[in-house]
Design a protein around this motif. Structure first.
Motif, short mmCIF file in Angstrom:
data_model
loop_
_atom_site.label_atom_id
_atom_site.label_comp_id
_atom_site.label_asym_id
_atom_site.label_seq_id
_atom_site.Cartn_x
_atom_site.Cartn_y
_atom_site.Cartn_z
N SER A 1 4.50 92.88 -16.73
CA SER A 1 3.11 93.01 -17.18
C SER A 1 2.29 93.97 -16.33
O SER A 1 1.22 94.40 -16.74
CB SER A 1 2.43 91.63 -17.20
OG SER A 1 2.51 91.03 -15.92
N SER A 2 2.77 94.30 -15.13
CA SER A 2 2.02 95.21 -14.25
C SER A 2 2.46 96.66 -14.42
O SER A 2 1.91 97.54 -13.77
CB SER A 2 2.19 94.80 -12.78
OG SER A 2 1.63 93.52 -12.57
N SER A 3 3.48 96.91 -15.25
CA SER A 3 3.89 98.29 -15.48
C SER A 3 2.75 99.05 -16.12
O SER A 3 2.09 98.55 -17.03
CB SER A 3 5.13 98.33 -16.40
OG SER A 3 6.21 97.70 -15.77
N GLN A 4 2.53 100.28 -15.66
CA GLN A 4 1.32 100.97 -16.09
C GLN A 4 1.58 102.34 -16.70
O GLN A 4 1.11 102.63 -17.79
CB GLN A 4 0.36 101.12 -14.91
CG GLN A 4 -0.95 101.81 -15.29
CD GLN A 4 -1.96 101.75 -14.18
OE1 GLN A 4 -1.69 101.23 -13.12
NE2 GLN A 4 -3.14 102.29 -14.41
N ILE A 5 2.32 103.20 -16.04
CA ILE A 5 2.34 104.60 -16.44
C ILE A 5 3.17 104.84 -17.68
O ILE A 5 2.70 105.42 -18.66
CB ILE A 5 2.83 105.49 -15.27
CG1 ILE A 5 1.86 105.40 -14.10
CG2 ILE A 5 2.99 106.93 -15.71
CD1 ILE A 5 2.31 106.14 -12.87
N ASP A 6 4.43 104.36 -17.69
CA ASP A 6 5.31 104.82 -18.74
C ASP A 6 6.47 103.85 -18.93
O ASP A 6 7.02 103.34 -17.96
CB ASP A 6 5.85 106.21 -18.36
CG ASP A 6 6.64 106.85 -19.48
OD1 ASP A 6 6.02 107.26 -20.45
OD2 ASP A 6 7.86 106.95 -19.37
N LEU A 7 6.81 103.58 -20.19
CA LEU A 7 8.04 102.87 -20.53
C LEU A 7 8.80 103.78 -21.48
O LEU A 7 8.42 103.96 -22.63
CB LEU A 7 7.75 101.52 -21.19
CG LEU A 7 9.00 100.75 -21.67
CD1 LEU A 7 9.98 100.50 -20.53
CD2 LEU A 7 8.60 99.42 -22.31
N ASN A 8 9.89 104.38 -20.98
CA ASN A 8 10.61 105.40 -21.72
C ASN A 8 12.02 104.92 -22.04
O ASN A 8 12.86 104.81 -21.16
CB ASN A 8 10.66 106.69 -20.91
CG ASN A 8 11.30 107.84 -21.69
OD1 ASN A 8 11.76 107.65 -22.82
ND2 ASN A 8 11.32 109.01 -21.10
N VAL B 1 0.13 94.90 -20.79
CA VAL B 1 -1.23 95.28 -21.20
C VAL B 1 -1.76 96.51 -20.50
O VAL B 1 -2.72 97.13 -20.95
CB VAL B 1 -2.20 94.09 -21.00
CG1 VAL B 1 -1.84 92.95 -21.91
CG2 VAL B 1 -2.17 93.62 -19.54
N LEU B 2 -1.16 96.89 -19.36
CA LEU B 2 -1.64 98.07 -18.63
C LEU B 2 -0.91 99.34 -19.02
O LEU B 2 -1.23 100.41 -18.52
CB LEU B 2 -1.48 97.85 -17.11
CG LEU B 2 -2.26 96.67 -16.51
CD1 LEU B 2 -1.97 96.57 -15.01
CD2 LEU B 2 -3.76 96.83 -16.74
N LEU B 3 0.07 99.25 -19.91
CA LEU B 3 0.93 100.37 -20.24
C LEU B 3 0.13 101.52 -20.87
O LEU B 3 -0.70 101.30 -21.74
CB LEU B 3 2.03 99.94 -21.21
CG LEU B 3 3.16 100.95 -21.45
CD1 LEU B 3 3.94 101.18 -20.16
CD2 LEU B 3 4.09 100.45 -22.54
N GLU B 4 0.39 102.75 -20.38
CA GLU B 4 -0.32 103.92 -20.88
C GLU B 4 0.52 104.76 -21.85
O GLU B 4 -0.03 105.50 -22.66
CB GLU B 4 -0.76 104.81 -19.70
CG GLU B 4 -1.77 104.15 -18.79
CD GLU B 4 -2.17 105.04 -17.62
OE1 GLU B 4 -1.61 106.14 -17.51
OE2 GLU B 4 -3.02 104.62 -16.83
N ASN B 5 1.84 104.66 -21.75
CA ASN B 5 2.69 105.50 -22.60
C ASN B 5 3.96 104.74 -22.98
O ASN B 5 4.66 104.25 -22.10
CB ASN B 5 3.04 106.79 -21.87
CG ASN B 5 3.47 107.89 -22.82
OD1 ASN B 5 3.00 107.96 -23.95
ND2 ASN B 5 4.36 108.76 -22.38
#
Length: 489
Positions: A18-25, A43-47
């Motif tokens: 849940s703390s992942s923020q920048i990118d899930l590729n 909820v913090l995911l940007e991409n």
């Protein structure tokens, strides 16, 4: 995780991150099955990048929780059903959903209702329907033909203008095709008023391709406006730079890469509208009249720039090589967080091999030695330039040095190390060298910089390796907080 051979379903356990923020590729794999609804917990995911797999089912409604999402890509899969009616998905580009034969609504347009087969229309109904279709098609063809005739007559009556060379016209046309409007809704008149008609008092920077102004809009939002002259003023490189920046930055969303809000094209001015970086460039701050940046801040700047470059080199599809990495192109926000900017020389690399260029691009002191004679752009060229920036942060010296000291910073450092080994004397005198742990950390980063600036491209690190080594050096020695929310003031 993109670009591998992963198969099977996407693990629902990823939703625990849940703390992942920048990118899930997860793109370019062989993943199948539905998207687990648990991904809506990040909820913090940007991409979110899921393209080029064999995923199926519907896009989960739980994505309504992803309020921070700036970009997503579901293309080239087997998704079906309507795209959830969510603002964050409605505003995504059409290309984010293509090549999913079963998807509809949202940017793809409305879903057609399932046709009813409870009765068969009789011959009379079919004839009536066919007649209507023929009438509509005929009317459309007639209308288009009339418009074409009027336009042709209009241009035939216009005098021929010879002011611009013919070969420049296709270039301008291509540029127009890729323009996109500013999302903030402000006008060119707002920019004129905010800069007092681009008065020199609003200038915050100058570069090879243009001048940068600070503009405070009526809404209170502050942006940076980069003004470039157009082809009409006889500078072909300007429109090339303008097109390169739009093509590159228009598709990038990363916390360590400067955001391009939009553009304006007005008369003889090309304007790029960026997020405003209140601290200016690293080069100005580092080599200005007085520099008091401590080592912690310098290290976090180096790490942020490395994150941005690693994204460009390895996580963009297609990959992007910047070609002009230097301290003046690393911009800093109010918290001294680094943002890689100025993509006027960038090259989008859509093939794994390097590309040859017709002219040397880059800045003195930062150009990799092999680039000067091979003319081939590779990621190793950017890594060499990044290594020079690391040396600037460590030594406080500019990239160009006196000829009797080698002529450039890399040569000066290598000569110093040859004569004095890795001694603290090479470090910027403005840095606190009383703490042995901090000095040891700086020497470790110096070793990383020396590998990045190796004369042999094959011996240089990749940018993900640089990121990993910087993080590991910090974990072992200094323990600076490297989380995205760090405050360096």
């Amino acid at each position: 995780m993109g670009g591998n051979s992963f198969n099977g379903n996407i693990p629902a356990e990823l939703g625990v991150l849940s703390s992942s923020q920048i990118d899930l590729n997860l793109s370019y794999n062989n993943l199948s099955g539905p998207i687990p609804s648990e991904l809506g917990n990040i909820v913090l995911l940007e991409n979110l990048v899921l393209n080029n797999n064999h995923l199926s089912g519907q896009i989960p409604g739980s994505f309504a929780n992803l309020s921070s999402l700036l970009g997503c890509n579901f293309s080239y899969n087997d998704f079906a059903g309507p795209i959830p009616s969510l603002p964050l998905l409605d505003n995504m580009a059409f290309s984010s959903f293509i090549e999913n034969n079963g998807l509809c609504s949202g940017p793809l347009g409305g879903c057609n209702p399932t046709p009813s087969f409870s009765f068969q229309p009789d011959a009379e109904d079919k004839g009536t329907r066919l007649g209507k279709i023929v009438a509509i098609v005929a009317a459309a063809i007639g209308g288009v033909s009339l418009v074409l005739i009027v336009v042709t007559i209009y241009f035939m009556r216009q005098p021929v203008k010879m002011a611009a060379p013919l070969q420049e016209k296709p270039t301008t046309s291509r540029v127009l095709d890729i323009y996109f409007s500013p999302k903030e809704g402000f006008t060119f008149q707002d920019l004129l008023e905010a800069t007092d008609n681009f008065d020199e008092s609003f200038i915050v920077g100058r570069g090879a391709c243009g001048t940068v102004y600070k503009a405070v809009l009526p809404s209170g939002h502050v942006i940076a406006v980069k003004k470039l002259a157009s082809n009409r003023e006889g500078n072909n490189n300007v429109d090339n730079s303008f097109r390169a920046e739009i093509l590159t930055l228009g598709n990038i969303r990363h916390r360590n890469i400067v955001k391009l809000y939009g553009f304006c094209y007005h008369q003889c001015s090309n304007l790029l509208l960026y997020e405003y970086m209140s601290r200016g460039s690293l080069g100005e701050l580092l080599h200005g009249a007085s520099c008091n940046i401590d080592w912690r801040t310098r290290f976090l700047i180096a790490l942020g720039a490395a994150h941005g470059l690693a994204y460009l080199h390895h996580y963009c599809k297609p990959r992007i090589f910047h070609r002009d990495i230097k301290s003046n192109n690393i911009l800093l926000d109010e918290k001294f967080e680094a943002h890689v900017g100025d993509f006027g020389l960038a090259k989008v690399i859509d093939m794994p091999q390097s590309r040859s260029m017709s002219a040397i691009a880059g800045s003195y002191g930062y150009i990799a030695p092999e680039y000067a004679y091979t003319m081939k752009v590779t990621e190793k060229c950017d890594i060499y330039s990044y290594g020079v920036v690391l040396l600037e942060l460590l030594t406080g010296r500019t990239p160009v040095q006196p000829l009797d000291q080698g002529g450039d910073l890399v040569t000066w450092v290598r000569n110093y190390v040859r004569n004095h080994f890795l001694s603290p004397g090479i470090l910027d005198a403005g840095l606190n060298q009383q703490d042995e742990t901090t000095v040891s950390h700086m020497i470790t980063v110096l070793k990383i910089a020396l590998i990045c600036t190796s004369m042999s491209p094959s011996e240089r690190l990749t940018m993900p390796e640089v990121v990993s080594m910087l993080i590991e050096s910090n974990r072992r020695e200094c323990h600076f907080d490297t989380s995205p929310s760090h405050d360096t003031n």
